[in-house]
Design a protein around this motif. Sequence first.
Motif, PDB file in Angstrom:
ATOM      1  N   ASN A  49       0.828  -1.215   0.000  1.00 54.36           N
ATOM      2  CA  ASN A  49       0.000   0.000   0.000  1.00 54.36           C
ATOM      3  C   ASN A  49       0.857   1.258   0.000  1.00 54.36           C
ATOM      4  O   ASN A  49       0.478   2.280  -0.578  1.00 54.36           O
ATOM      5  CB  ASN A  49      -0.929   0.001   1.210  1.00 54.36           C
ATOM      6  CG  ASN A  49      -1.993  -1.072   1.127  1.00 54.36           C
ATOM      7  OD1 ASN A  49      -2.360  -1.507   0.043  1.00 54.36           O
ATOM      8  ND2 ASN A  49      -2.478  -1.516   2.270  1.00 54.36           N
ATOM      9  N   LYS A  50       2.003   1.172   0.646  1.00 54.27           N
ATOM     10  CA  LYS A  50       2.909   2.316   0.700  1.00 54.27           C
ATOM     11  C   LYS A  50       3.411   2.680  -0.700  1.00 54.27           C
ATOM     12  O   LYS A  50       3.364   3.848  -1.105  1.00 54.27           O
ATOM     13  CB  LYS A  50       4.082   1.986   1.617  1.00 54.27           C
ATOM     14  CG  LYS A  50       5.212   3.005   1.623  1.00 54.27           C
ATOM     15  CD  LYS A  50       6.378   2.480   2.456  1.00 54.27           C
ATOM     16  CE  LYS A  50       6.895   1.182   1.915  1.00 54.27           C
ATOM     17  NZ  LYS A  50       7.919   0.546   2.766  1.00 54.27           N
ATOM     18  N   VAL A  51       3.880   1.677  -1.422  1.00 51.92           N
ATOM     19  CA  VAL A  51       4.384   1.918  -2.783  1.00 51.92           C
ATOM     20  C   VAL A  51       3.248   2.362  -3.690  1.00 51.92           C
ATOM     21  O   VAL A  51       3.433   3.233  -4.558  1.00 51.92           O
ATOM     22  CB  VAL A  51       5.071   0.648  -3.325  1.00 51.92           C
ATOM     23  CG1 VAL A  51       5.408   0.810  -4.805  1.00 51.92           C
ATOM     24  CG2 VAL A  51       6.339   0.359  -2.533  1.00 51.92           C
ATOM     25  N   GLU A  52       2.076   1.788  -3.507  1.00 56.65           N
ATOM     26  CA  GLU A  52       0.913   2.205  -4.299  1.00 56.65           C
ATOM     27  C   GLU A  52       0.613   3.687  -4.082  1.00 56.65           C
ATOM     28  O   GLU A  52       0.305   4.420  -5.036  1.00 56.65           O
ATOM     29  CB  GLU A  52      -0.299   1.365  -3.916  1.00 56.65           C
ATOM     30  CG  GLU A  52      -1.555   1.680  -4.715  1.00 56.65           C
ATOM     31  CD  GLU A  52      -2.735   0.822  -4.316  1.00 56.65           C
ATOM     32  OE1 GLU A  52      -3.874   1.181  -4.693  1.00 56.65           O
ATOM     33  OE2 GLU A  52      -2.527  -0.195  -3.634  1.00 56.65           O
ATOM     34  N   LYS A  53       0.727   4.133  -2.833  1.00 59.80           N
ATOM     35  CA  LYS A  53       0.488   5.547  -2.528  1.00 59.80           C
ATOM     36  C   LYS A  53       1.547   6.436  -3.169  1.00 59.80           C
ATOM     37  O   LYS A  53       1.229   7.499  -3.733  1.00 59.80           O
ATOM     38  CB  LYS A  53       0.489   5.745  -1.005  1.00 59.80           C
ATOM     39  CG  LYS A  53       0.265   7.180  -0.560  1.00 59.80           C
ATOM     40  CD  LYS A  53      -1.138   7.672  -0.887  1.00 59.80           C
ATOM     41  CE  LYS A  53      -1.372   9.076  -0.329  1.00 59.80           C
ATOM     42  NZ  LYS A  53      -2.741   9.555  -0.599  1.00 59.80           N
ATOM     43  N   ILE A  54       2.797   6.022  -3.092  1.00 59.91           N
ATOM     44  CA  ILE A  54       3.872   6.807  -3.713  1.00 59.91           C
ATOM     45  C   ILE A  54       3.660   6.905  -5.216  1.00 59.91           C
ATOM     46  O   ILE A  54       3.819   7.988  -5.818  1.00 59.91           O
ATOM     47  CB  ILE A  54       5.242   6.179  -3.388  1.00 59.91           C
ATOM     48  CG1 ILE A  54       5.552   6.324  -1.890  1.00 59.91           C
ATOM     49  CG2 ILE A  54       6.352   6.842  -4.204  1.00 59.91           C
ATOM     50  CD1 ILE A  54       6.782   5.574  -1.436  1.00 59.91           C
ATOM     51  N   ASN A  55       3.292   5.800  -5.847  1.00 57.76           N
ATOM     52  CA  ASN A  55       3.040   5.813  -7.294  1.00 57.76           C
ATOM     53  C   ASN A  55       1.845   6.691  -7.651  1.00 57.76           C
ATOM     54  O   ASN A  55       1.841   7.359  -8.686  1.00 57.76           O
ATOM     55  CB  ASN A  55       2.815   4.386  -7.797  1.00 57.76           C
ATOM     56  CG  ASN A  55       4.085   3.553  -7.776  1.00 57.76           C
ATOM     57  OD1 ASN A  55       5.190   4.099  -7.807  1.00 57.76           O
ATOM     58  ND2 ASN A  55       3.936   2.242  -7.723  1.00 57.76           N
ATOM     59  N   ILE A  94      -2.889   4.766   7.906  1.00 58.13           N
ATOM     60  CA  ILE A  94      -1.566   4.803   7.291  1.00 58.13           C
ATOM     61  C   ILE A  94      -1.315   3.490   6.553  1.00 58.13           C
ATOM     62  O   ILE A  94      -2.143   2.576   6.604  1.00 58.13           O
ATOM     63  CB  ILE A  94      -0.453   5.059   8.338  1.00 58.13           C
ATOM     64  CG1 ILE A  94      -0.537   4.039   9.467  1.00 58.13           C
ATOM     65  CG2 ILE A  94      -0.559   6.480   8.889  1.00 58.13           C
ATOM     66  CD1 ILE A  94       0.539   4.205  10.542  1.00 58.13           C
ATOM     67  N   THR A  95      -0.173   3.375   5.886  1.00 55.79           N
ATOM     68  CA  THR A  95       0.097   2.197   5.062  1.00 55.79           C
ATOM     69  C   THR A  95       1.061   1.224   5.723  1.00 55.79           C
ATOM     70  O   THR A  95       1.442   0.231   5.087  1.00 55.79           O
ATOM     71  CB  THR A  95       0.677   2.624   3.701  1.00 55.79           C
ATOM     72  OG1 THR A  95       1.908   3.336   3.907  1.00 55.79           O
ATOM     73  CG2 THR A  95      -0.302   3.498   2.943  1.00 55.79           C
ATOM     74  N   ASN A  96       1.455   1.458   6.959  1.00 55.00           N
ATOM     75  CA  ASN A  96       2.313   0.502   7.660  1.00 55.00           C
ATOM     76  C   ASN A  96       1.611  -0.845   7.783  1.00 55.00           C
ATOM     77  O   ASN A  96       0.404  -0.906   8.015  1.00 55.00           O
ATOM     78  CB  ASN A  96       2.661   1.008   9.058  1.00 55.00           C
ATOM     79  CG  ASN A  96       3.583   2.210   9.026  1.00 55.00           C
ATOM     80  OD1 ASN A  96       3.194   3.285   8.583  1.00 55.00           O
ATOM     81  ND2 ASN A  96       4.791   2.022   9.508  1.00 55.00           N
ATOM     82  N   LYS A  97       2.365  -1.925   7.640  1.00 51.07           N
ATOM     83  CA  LYS A  97       1.792  -3.267   7.726  1.00 51.07           C
ATOM     84  C   LYS A  97       1.673  -3.760   9.159  1.00 51.07           C
ATOM     85  O   LYS A  97       0.823  -4.584   9.465  1.00 51.07           O
ATOM     86  CB  LYS A  97       2.641  -4.253   6.917  1.00 51.07           C
ATOM     87  CG  LYS A  97       2.577  -4.039   5.408  1.00 51.07           C
ATOM     88  CD  LYS A  97       3.365  -5.108   4.684  1.00 51.07           C
ATOM     89  CE  LYS A  97       3.253  -4.957   3.173  1.00 51.07           C
ATOM     90  NZ  LYS A  97       4.030  -6.003   2.449  1.00 51.07           N
ATOM     91  N   VAL A  98       2.577  -3.302  10.035  1.00 48.80           N
ATOM     92  CA  VAL A  98       2.555  -3.751  11.430  1.00 48.80           C
ATOM     93  C   VAL A  98       2.614  -2.546  12.349  1.00 48.80           C
ATOM     94  O   VAL A  98       3.032  -1.458  11.962  1.00 48.80           O
ATOM     95  CB  VAL A  98       3.735  -4.705  11.736  1.00 48.80           C
ATOM     96  CG1 VAL A  98       3.612  -5.977  10.925  1.00 48.80           C
ATOM     97  CG2 VAL A  98       5.075  -4.027  11.462  1.00 48.80           C
ATOM     98  N   ARG A  99       2.208  -2.754  13.608  1.00 50.92           N
ATOM     99  CA  ARG A  99       2.115  -1.661  14.569  1.00 50.92           C
ATOM    100  C   ARG A  99       3.465  -1.222  15.110  1.00 50.92           C
ATOM    101  O   ARG A  99       3.582  -0.159  15.706  1.00 50.92           O
ATOM    102  CB  ARG A  99       1.222  -2.077  15.743  1.00 50.92           C
ATOM    103  CG  ARG A  99      -0.236  -2.230  15.393  1.00 50.92           C
ATOM    104  CD  ARG A  99      -1.044  -2.704  16.563  1.00 50.92           C
ATOM    105  NE  ARG A  99      -0.973  -1.780  17.689  1.00 50.92           N
ATOM    106  CZ  ARG A  99      -1.384  -2.080  18.912  1.00 50.92           C
ATOM    107  NH1 ARG A  99      -1.856  -3.276  19.171  1.00 50.92           N
ATOM    108  NH2 ARG A  99      -1.312  -1.196  19.870  1.00 50.92           N
TER     109      ARG A  99
END
Length: 238
Positions: A49-55, A94-99
């Motif tokens: 999700n993080k990379v998707e947001k950057i793109n 947010i797009t972090n996968k873990v807490r």
Amino acid sequence: MKKFPPEVSEQLKSYVYLYSDPRDDKPFYVGKGVGDRAFSHLEEENDSNKVEKINELRSEGCEPKIEILRFGLSDDQATLLEAAIIDLLGMNNITNKVRGEHSHSFGRVTVDELLLQKTAKPAEIEHPALLITINRLYRSDMSPDELLEATRGIWKLGKRREKAEIAMAVYQGIVREVYRIKSWHPAGTLNYKTRDSAKFQNLGRWEFDGEIATDLRQQYLHKSVGKSGQNPIRYVKC
């Protein structure tokens, strides 16, 4: 900028950084690191999700806004701060996968939840039961459907599962709900309202069909069964 000058990196030591959408200043990723770690995500190529947001930002002619929240820290200090900021922002925002590390021992928690964790009485389990730890999926504001669907699948289990009459949803060693098991099915058989089950099939795992055990609920609800190890599944009297 894609890297810090060497003299700056040396002064930063461990630090915590934030990625935000420059169009509205909303944060979408929190991280910690040393050296040029804050810039490393700009070169990633994966389906996160993080990379998707950057793109997405780049398709609009933008780049993420990168901020350093604290620097000059030890690694332990940066780890705690990262986890606290993730808890504050909320995993759904947010797009972090873990807490983050230490989130289960120092994480954001209501006073009521903290008191429950510290004062829950031990459960005396009298029925063949499957204790299912759902620490990674659990939220305090889950709907009944979400809690059931987080508990019923998908698990790597043997034939011993057939002996269990009830399944308990367990978070941080405390029983959050009790279900009467009706039947077992290969993962991906049942319909899910709140989880994407598209990848559940052909994994050699199992899920159960069940409902809240209204006759046993008060006997076990909010009682302590102790914390599990790495295996989220425990059998009692099975």
